[in-house]
Write an enzyme that holds these catalytic residues in place. Structure first.
Site, PDB file in Angstrom:
ATOM      1  N   HIS A  29     -35.214  -2.709  10.654  1.00 12.91           N
ATOM      2  CA  HIS A  29     -34.233  -3.302   9.696  1.00 12.91           C
ATOM      3  C   HIS A  29     -34.576  -3.523   8.422  1.00 12.91           C
ATOM      4  O   HIS A  29     -35.816  -4.007   8.280  1.00 12.91           O
ATOM      5  CB  HIS A  29     -33.744  -4.565  10.392  1.00 12.91           C
ATOM      6  CG  HIS A  29     -33.473  -4.560  11.850  1.00 12.91           C
ATOM      7  ND1 HIS A  29     -34.323  -4.616  12.901  1.00 12.91           N
ATOM      8  CD2 HIS A  29     -32.290  -4.404  12.592  1.00 12.91           C
ATOM      9  CE1 HIS A  29     -33.757  -4.374  14.083  1.00 12.91           C
ATOM     10  NE2 HIS A  29     -32.260  -4.169  13.881  1.00 12.91           N
ATOM     11  N   LYS A  47     -34.330   3.756  15.848  1.00 17.36           N
ATOM     12  CA  LYS A  47     -33.286   2.973  15.589  1.00 17.36           C
ATOM     13  C   LYS A  47     -33.550   2.350  13.925  1.00 17.36           C
ATOM     14  O   LYS A  47     -34.326   1.404  13.882  1.00 17.36           O
ATOM     15  CB  LYS A  47     -32.791   1.667  16.441  1.00 17.36           C
ATOM     16  CG  LYS A  47     -31.481   0.999  15.978  1.00 17.36           C
ATOM     17  CD  LYS A  47     -31.066  -0.433  16.340  1.00 17.36           C
ATOM     18  CE  LYS A  47     -30.298  -1.035  15.433  1.00 17.36           C
ATOM     19  NZ  LYS A  47     -29.949  -2.538  15.812  1.00 17.36           N
ATOM     20  N   LYS A  62      -8.176   4.325 -10.845  1.00 19.78           N
ATOM     21  CA  LYS A  62      -7.099   5.012 -10.997  1.00 19.78           C
ATOM     22  C   LYS A  62      -7.007   5.682 -12.525  1.00 19.78           C
ATOM     23  O   LYS A  62      -6.610   6.838 -12.344  1.00 19.78           O
ATOM     24  CB  LYS A  62      -5.864   4.328 -10.908  1.00 19.78           C
ATOM     25  CG  LYS A  62      -5.588   3.907  -9.579  1.00 19.78           C
ATOM     26  CD  LYS A  62      -4.073   3.234  -9.293  1.00 19.78           C
ATOM     27  CE  LYS A  62      -4.156   2.869  -7.627  1.00 19.78           C
ATOM     28  NZ  LYS A  62      -2.806   2.512  -7.357  1.00 19.78           N
ATOM     29  N   ASP A  78       2.035   7.093  -6.777  1.00 22.65           N
ATOM     30  CA  ASP A  78       2.547   5.758  -6.799  1.00 22.65           C
ATOM     31  C   ASP A  78       3.927   5.688  -7.633  1.00 22.65           C
ATOM     32  O   ASP A  78       4.721   4.896  -7.198  1.00 22.65           O
ATOM     33  CB  ASP A  78       1.489   4.948  -7.655  1.00 22.65           C
ATOM     34  CG  ASP A  78       0.329   4.389  -7.085  1.00 22.65           C
ATOM     35  OD1 ASP A  78       0.363   4.399  -5.876  1.00 22.65           O
ATOM     36  OD2 ASP A  78      -0.789   4.320  -7.827  1.00 22.65           O
TER      37      ASP A  78
HETATM   38  P1  ATR Z   1      -5.431  -1.587 -11.200  1.00 24.97           P
HETATM   39  O1  ATR Z   1      -5.668  -0.277 -11.071  1.00 24.97           O
HETATM   40  O2  ATR Z   1      -5.149  -2.356 -10.061  1.00 24.97           O
HETATM   41  O3  ATR Z   1      -4.191  -1.783 -12.256  1.00 24.97           O
HETATM   42  P2  ATR Z   1      -7.044  -2.373 -13.312  1.00 24.97           P
HETATM   43  O4  ATR Z   1      -6.948  -0.976 -14.262  1.00 24.97           O
HETATM   44  O5  ATR Z   1      -8.701  -2.883 -13.328  1.00 24.97           O
HETATM   45  O6  ATR Z   1      -6.892  -2.198 -11.857  1.00 24.97           O
HETATM   46  O7  ATR Z   1      -6.346  -3.429 -13.935  1.00 24.97           O
HETATM   47  C1  ATR Z   1      -6.127  -4.788 -13.665  1.00 24.97           C
HETATM   48  C2  ATR Z   1      -5.020  -5.351 -14.271  1.00 24.97           C
HETATM   49  O8  ATR Z   1      -5.162  -6.884 -13.692  1.00 24.97           O
HETATM   50  C3  ATR Z   1      -5.135  -5.474 -15.858  1.00 24.97           C
HETATM   51  O9  ATR Z   1      -4.025  -5.706 -16.512  1.00 24.97           O
HETATM   52  C4  ATR Z   1      -5.865  -7.097 -15.862  1.00 24.97           C
HETATM   53  O10 ATR Z   1      -5.652  -7.776 -17.132  1.00 24.97           O
HETATM   54  P3  ATR Z   1      -6.717  -7.507 -18.186  1.00 24.97           P
HETATM   55  O11 ATR Z   1      -6.322  -6.281 -18.831  1.00 24.97           O
HETATM   56  O12 ATR Z   1      -6.774  -8.586 -19.208  1.00 24.97           O
HETATM   57  O13 ATR Z   1      -8.257  -7.355 -17.819  1.00 24.97           O
HETATM   58  C5  ATR Z   1      -5.006  -8.003 -14.829  1.00 24.97           C
HETATM   59  N1  ATR Z   1      -5.828  -9.039 -14.242  1.00 24.97           N
HETATM   60  C6  ATR Z   1      -6.711  -8.970 -13.681  1.00 24.97           C
HETATM   61  N2  ATR Z   1      -7.260 -10.359 -13.323  1.00 24.97           N
HETATM   62  C7  ATR Z   1      -6.228 -10.914 -13.924  1.00 24.97           C
HETATM   63  C8  ATR Z   1      -6.131 -12.404 -14.192  1.00 24.97           C
HETATM   64  N3  ATR Z   1      -6.971 -13.277 -13.422  1.00 24.97           N
HETATM   65  N4  ATR Z   1      -4.783 -12.824 -14.854  1.00 24.97           N
HETATM   66  C9  ATR Z   1      -4.352 -12.122 -15.409  1.00 24.97           C
HETATM   67  N5  ATR Z   1      -4.213 -10.653 -15.408  1.00 24.97           N
HETATM   68  C10 ATR Z   1      -5.501 -10.285 -14.481  1.00 24.97           C
END
Ligand code: ATR
Length: 484
Positions: A116, A141, A286, A322
């Protein structure tokens, strides 16, 4: 074989757990270190009551177990159990109990020689496994804990090098290691472990029901096609349920696995190595994934957010499902003319699909985001206006508000990206998050009399189109209303 690790505090509770899962599993591992006093138990009776193949394990704390007593006592207990003809006894690499080994072999019990490592995949793992397998008749294992995408790739490469060892169990613990547990047959392990989730035998073990009903691990063989989803986090995703069920209905020899990824480069190497046929992409990859694919479907040129990648010969081609997944639930509940002004919360990869979907049906879109620069960039690309996420007063002017951030996703069920905002009655409010089914964002909207749409329909519709891209087959009809 699917082996349920029994980790209860009493043998009665272990036996009850076995009865509850008997239909799903092939064997059990009895963890003596979890029992209050294994010396008080009659091994012969336990073996009889099991009625299926079993492993006896008495795991020390340093190897991830609970036992902290003396080696002398552990040796006495294991000796007692070695005489009852259990199918296997687990003895660690550094355990040398010759009388137990002899007694086990005399009573028809095979020795599993285990190693492990909870801190990673050691460079010399291949030689460790070869050493474990070197004892006559012993089964090697190795359970190691990959810490990142590069280590899970390394683990699969090592597994490939030890194909010549017939009887072995090699597994990766934790979320990075999950594919080794699901693909155990493909990688030549003789068994895979599972446990009941609130009493997990080792980090990353699935429960027997998920093993069978979601992943169908016992059906996976050398020819099974592999699909999956990459993300970070990814374990919350319901896509494995949707895709695996569809493969089963379509009678396809395929499996869909969650891959936790912290480095896209390493994942692509793994994808080639495992001959992965296609995968879904989720947060936060994405957009970044576009830098790694060879071909883009036309919609990606503008959306620049890709949630579907499929392998055509040696080339990876990306798509976006999407957009359709988002629009269909919206338009089936609302007339195209019932909303004009749309606010999109967030400016990440998921937001891109939503923004371009709304633009594609001629709507006026404004982006509200925490980082104003990201909002500005997307707004300029898509031809929208943009505002800081704190401009709550402005939101009253919109007919539709779409939430695309991961805020409010389980386990942060009590969070909303718009704390303090009071929705307007009649406003259409759409949250693309689907765990939980009703987010705090949607609950707040409902209280104000808004029309709400959750993310589950979008998940299904994007997944159906994705299935068709992956398999070039029509999505097989669901037999009944299937829940996740
Ligand atoms: P996804 O593919 O799900 O869109 P992403 O590209 O990482 O993931 O984008 C995340 C989004 O959630 C962004 O718009 C992010 O805001 P920022 O551009 O300011 O980072 C938003 N987001 C994540 N956490 C947040 C929070 N606690 N409050 C407000 N917006 C948030």
């Amino acid at each position: 074989m699917i082996c349920l690790t029994l980790m209860e505090l009493s043998i009665e509770a272990d036996l009850q757990l076995l009865e509850q899962n008997r239909e799903l599993i092939d064997m059990v591992e009895l963890r003596l270190d979890m029992l209050t006093d294994p010396m008080l138990i009659h091994p012969d009776i336990v073996k009889l009551k099991f009625g299926i193949p079993s492993i006896i394990t008495y795991r020390k704390k340093v190897d991830g177990g609970k036992y902290q007593g003396s080696e002398t006592y552990r040796r006495t207990v294991l000796y007692k159990y070695s005489k009852s003809g259990f199918d296997y006894i687990d003895l660690e690499m550094d355990t040398s109990f010759p009388e137990i080994e002899k007694s086990a072999l005399d009573n028809g019990t095979k020795i599993i020689r285990s190693y492990h490592n909870f801190s990673g995949v050691p460079d010399n793992l291949e030689s460790i496994i070869r050493q474990l397998a070197s004892g006559p008749g012993e089964i090697a294992k190795a359970a190691v804990f990959p810490q990142n995408s590069s280590e899970i790739l390394q683990l699969f490469e090592i597994i490939n090098k030890i194909k010549d060892i017939e009887d072995k169990i090699v597994l990766g613990m934790g979320d990075f290691g999950l594919p080794t547990r699901i693909l155990y047959k493909k990688i030549g392990s003789i068994l895979t472990f599972c446990s009941i989730s609130d009493n997990s035998g080792a980090p990353g073990q699935l429960n027997p029901e998920d093993m069978i009903n979601i992943y169908g691990v016992n059906r996976i063989n050398k020819n099974t096609s592999i699909y999956g989803i990459i993300g970070n986090p990814v374990m919350h995703s319901k896509s494995p349920i949707l895709h695996n069920r569809a493969y089963r209905r379509a009678k396809m020899d395929a499996v869909y696995i969650p891959f936790l990824v912290d480095n896209i480069d390493s994942f692509f190497k793994l994808a080639l190595f495992l001959n992965i046929s296609g995968f879904s992409v989720t947060v936060p990859y994405k957009v970044d994934i576009l830098n790694y694919i060879d071909e883009r479907s036309p919609e990606l040129e503008s959306i620049k957010s890709c949630n579907t990648v499929v392998r055509n010969d040696q080339l990876w081609k990306g798509f976006n499902t999407d957009l359709k997944g988002f629009l269909k639930p919206l338009l089936s509940l609302n007339n195209l003319s019932s909303f004009e002004k749309c606010a999109v919360i967030g400016a990440g990869g998921a937001s891109r699909s939503v923004v371009f979907a709304l633009k594609s049906i001629g709507k006026e879109v404004s982006i509200f985001n925490r980082s104003i620069n990201k909002a500005k960039k997307l707004a300029e690309e898509a031809g929208c206006s943009y505002f800081p996420i704190t401009s709550l007063d402005l939101l009253y002017n919109f007919d539709l508000i779409v939430q695309t951030t991961s805020v409010g996703m389980t386990p942060e069920d009590d969070e909303t990206p718009l704390p303090g905002y009071k929705f307007k009655s009649g406003q259409i409010v759409y949250d693309i998050v689907y765990t939980p089914l009703k987010t705090k964002f949607l609950k707040d909207a409902e209280i104000s009399g808004a029309i709400t749409i959750g993310g589950m329909e979008m998940l299904k519709i994007q997944g159906i189109e994705q299935f068709e891209i992956f398999t070039k087959q029509f999505f097989p009809q669901e037999e009944q209303k299937e829940n996740f």
